[in-house]
Design an enzyme around this catalytic site. Structure first.
Site, short mmCIF file in Angstrom:
data_model
loop_
_atom_site.label_atom_id
_atom_site.label_comp_id
_atom_site.label_asym_id
_atom_site.label_seq_id
_atom_site.Cartn_x
_atom_site.Cartn_y
_atom_site.Cartn_z
N HIS A 78 97.52 -126.75 -32.13
CA HIS A 78 96.87 -125.17 -32.73
C HIS A 78 95.63 -124.67 -31.69
O HIS A 78 95.40 -123.45 -32.20
CB HIS A 78 96.43 -125.41 -34.01
CG HIS A 78 98.21 -126.41 -34.91
ND1 HIS A 78 98.06 -125.67 -35.59
CD2 HIS A 78 98.13 -128.20 -35.18
CE1 HIS A 78 99.38 -126.46 -36.08
NE2 HIS A 78 99.33 -127.80 -35.89
N LYS A 123 71.06 -130.19 -7.80
CA LYS A 123 69.96 -130.86 -8.30
C LYS A 123 69.32 -130.08 -7.41
O LYS A 123 67.99 -129.89 -7.46
CB LYS A 123 70.35 -132.36 -7.70
CG LYS A 123 70.65 -133.20 -8.72
CD LYS A 123 71.18 -134.29 -8.34
CE LYS A 123 72.11 -135.22 -8.83
NZ LYS A 123 72.51 -136.50 -8.67
N ARG A 129 80.61 -143.90 -12.75
CA ARG A 129 81.90 -144.30 -13.64
C ARG A 129 82.34 -144.61 -13.43
O ARG A 129 83.40 -144.77 -14.15
CB ARG A 129 82.64 -142.54 -12.60
CG ARG A 129 82.58 -142.26 -10.99
CD ARG A 129 83.10 -141.51 -9.96
NE ARG A 129 83.39 -141.61 -9.12
CZ ARG A 129 82.40 -141.35 -8.12
NH1 ARG A 129 81.21 -141.32 -8.56
NH2 ARG A 129 82.31 -141.33 -7.05
N GLU A 185 85.33 -136.46 -9.91
CA GLU A 185 84.06 -137.41 -9.82
C GLU A 185 84.77 -137.89 -8.02
O GLU A 185 83.65 -138.17 -7.39
CB GLU A 185 83.05 -138.00 -9.90
CG GLU A 185 81.80 -138.04 -9.01
CD GLU A 185 80.85 -138.04 -10.48
OE1 GLU A 185 79.62 -136.96 -10.49
OE2 GLU A 185 80.40 -139.37 -10.51
N LYS A 212 71.07 -146.06 -13.46
CA LYS A 212 70.99 -146.51 -11.68
C LYS A 212 71.15 -146.51 -11.14
O LYS A 212 69.61 -147.75 -10.49
CB LYS A 212 72.85 -146.71 -11.48
CG LYS A 212 73.16 -146.87 -9.72
CD LYS A 212 74.42 -146.71 -9.38
CE LYS A 212 75.08 -147.12 -8.33
NZ LYS A 212 75.79 -147.15 -7.79
O1 F6P Z 1 76.31 -136.69 -11.54
C1 F6P Z 1 76.19 -137.28 -10.29
C2 F6P Z 1 75.57 -138.81 -10.17
O2 F6P Z 1 75.04 -139.67 -9.99
C3 F6P Z 1 76.96 -139.56 -11.30
O3 F6P Z 1 77.84 -140.71 -10.46
C4 F6P Z 1 76.67 -140.74 -12.34
O4 F6P Z 1 77.11 -141.67 -12.71
C5 F6P Z 1 74.98 -139.80 -12.43
O5 F6P Z 1 75.50 -139.43 -11.49
C6 F6P Z 1 74.07 -140.63 -13.06
O6 F6P Z 1 73.45 -141.31 -12.17
P1 F6P Z 1 72.14 -141.93 -12.75
O7 F6P Z 1 72.98 -143.66 -13.43
O8 F6P Z 1 71.69 -143.02 -11.75
O9 F6P Z 1 71.36 -141.55 -13.30
#
Ligand code: F6P
Length: 553
Positions: free
Chosen positions: A393, A517, A277, A362, A214
């Site tokens: 199991h 991060k 998500r 999340e 994204k």
């Molecule tokens: O883990 C945090 C996060 O921002 C998630 O919400 C998202 O799905 C993932 O990292 C990947 O983000 P991107 O699609 O921007 O690489």
């Protein structure tokens, strides 16, 4: 603590509806599911809902009609329906990021109108879907050629979190609907082993990479995409022109895509009103669309839309996401449940719990309300699970006889995948018998009297007694099709929404992933160059020292 938060909303645990539930819980005491079933022979048929193809049985829950009515009162008092309508209208309900939350627009039909800031977003959604479909068809048919003129034989999706879990889960779930001649793989981890194993037997001339991010700034994805690019170029003689035939991107960030070296003509767009998500039905699902084809992908979107409509229009008593969300709140706050198990009786749904972990944890792993004040009630549960019968199991022992209450969803299908041989299809009844048996055993258990009546020696009776009274929802659908998968995912998306609305938290941000991060970025130079990290605590400093010593061999 003041009764209301700064937005004017009464704090959840100060509501009379909350107090009524607490009182009701005390009154119910230890009433057993056995009693509830005995008192109402029609309970099994009455406590069910039908949503699209999903038959939802909630009879094996520790609730009465009064419990359900009180839970619905709580939803009304906390404005769940109002927030839902605001979401569907495109209002900026993601308050901390000041964004609309419109994954529902991703599956809106072509003639729908969904506005964000006065602009209809539906035409853009369908334009991207059409571009994805044209591209997917070209890859599937072999018309799209790699740099050396060969058709594509393998697609590698590089992404993480929402840019991986959704398409990876759905690809597994819908394997019987996939183009079996195309190898589709998913690389997410920055552990080089992930990429190594994905690429070791692939031919660069026949491999297409989809870089899905994204933001296009996620360090794992950019690191992996850079390595994949180097692998491709070294395999194809170093001609950078090859990148355009072997790399496409899915992102909201055209600038960063271009900066990385991918032609934006080969970029499939989505928008900041789609949370990571909640994004696999956007262009993030490109790898899935290539695997199952555009028609199946659209069937899946229609499945999502069926449940969107249901959530938007069904009355509270018959609203499945509302009910499932409220049941989770009942267990978290009034039965002290800490986790929620999702147990699919389908191997194809092996990755569904992983997917739901991000969707739920999340979204609702928060401890301040929308106005930023600490909450004093339980929020999201730990979500976990694996396919039955394997779990039986392994950890079901704890579900049956442990000290923790773990509400669970059992998900199964009446028909196995059509492509199974007659012999393997015949195993399906045994699989499903296990699912039904587990729900029954968890609910009703086996009393000490029943155990003793079997002639079990007295000292062994306590060990072989099952208390029961352990709640499950059973979701039964005819078959795991693209549409049914869409319905299932939308059901859980909206369940998570309901819970966030009641808890008064922002289910659409994820600030909790940021600190790690930042710290990783600070620590990395210490590992690679031995750089000094100012202010490092003594434990981490010692680990870094030891790591470097071991790494040097
Ligand atoms: O883990 C945090 C996060 O921002 C998630 O919400 C998202 O799905 C993932 O990292 C990947 O983000 P991107 O699609 O921007 O690489």
């Amino acid at each position: 603590m003041p009764e209301t938060n700064p937005t004017g909303r009464t704090r959840l645990d100060r509501l009379p509806e909350w107090a009524a539930l607490a009182e009701h819980r005390a009154k119910l005491g230890e009433v057993h599911l056995r009693d509830l079933f005995a008192a109402d022979p029609g309970r099994g048929a009455r406590y069910t809902l039908q949503v699209g193809d999903l038959h939802i049985d909630y009879a094996k829950h520790l609730v009465t009609d009064e419990t359900l009515a009180l839970l619905r009162d709580l939803a009304a008092a906390t404005g769940v329906a109002e927030l839902r309508d605001a979401m569907f209208r495109g209002e900026r309900i993601n308050v901390t990021e000041d964004r609309a939350v419109l994954h529902t627009a991703l599956r809106a039909p072509r003639d729908a109108v969904v506005e964000v800031d006065g602009r209809d977003v539906v035409p853009g959604v369908h334009e991207v879907l059409d571009r994805m479909a044209a591209f997917a068809d070209r890859v599937r048919s072999g018309e799209w050629r790699g740099h050396t003129g060969q058709p594509i034989g393998a697609v590698v999706n590089i992404g993480i979190g929402g840019s991986d879990l959704g398409p990876a889960m759905a690809y597994e779930a819908l394997k019987p609907f996939t183009h079996r001649g195309l190898d589709v793989r998913f690389v997410s981890n920055v552990d080089g082993a992930d990429m190594h194993e994905a690429l070791r037997d692939l031919d660069p001339a026949r491999t297409l990479f989809i870089v899905a991010s994204k933001t296009f700034t996620t360090v794992e994805t950019i690191t992996n995409a850079t390595s994949a690019r180097a692998w491709l170029l070294s395999g194809l003689g170093g001609d950078v022109a090859a990148v355009a035939r072997h790399f496409v991107a899915v992102s909201t960030n055209a600038g960063k895509v271009a900066e990385f070296g991918i032609d934006t003509a080969n970029m499939f767009e989505f928008w900041d009103w789609v949370g990571g998500r909640y994004s696999y039905d956007s262009a993030i699902g490109l790898s899935l669309m290539i695997a199952i084809g555009p028609d199946r992908f659209r069937e899946m979107l229609a499945g999502f839309a069926t449940v969107d409509d249901h959530f938007r229009t069904a009355p509270p008593e018959a609203n499945a996401p509302l009910l499932m969300g409220l049941l989770g709140i009942w267990y978290g706050s009034f039965h002290d449940a800490q986790s929620h198990a999702v147990l699919p009786y389908s191997d194809y749904l092996a990755r569904f719990p992983d997917y739901l972990q991000q969707l739920d944890m999340e979204s609702n792993g928060k401890s301040v309300d929308r106005a930023g004040r600490p909450v004093s009630w339980q929020t999201g549960p730990v979500v976990w699970g694996t396919p039955g019968t394997n779990g039986q199991h392994a950890y079901y022992q704890l579900l049956h006889q442990g000290t923790k209450l773990v509400p669970a969803d059992l998900i199964g299908f009446a028909r196995p995948a059509a492509e199974l041989s007659p012999e393997l299809s015949a195993q399906h009844d045994l699989l499903m018998a296990n699912m039904f048996a587990q729900g029954q055993a968890l609910a009703f258990g086996k009393t000490a009297e029943e155990v003793a009546a079997e002639g079990v020696p007295a000292e062994q009776v306590p060990h072989r007694t099952f208390t029961g009274d352990r709640p499950t929802t059973t979701i039964l659908a005819p078959e795991l099709t693209p549409s049914v998968l869409g319905q299932l995912v939308a059901l859980y998306e909206h369940k998570v929404f309901v819970q966030g609305a009641v808890w008064d938290i922002d289910s659409f941000d994820q600030w909790g992933v940021e600190l790690g991060k930042v710290l990783a970025k600070r620590i990395e130079p210490a590992l690679t160059e031995g750089a000094e990290v100012p202010g490092l605590d003594s434990s981490t400093a010692e680990l870094v020292r030891r790591y470097r010593a071991l790494r040097a061999g």
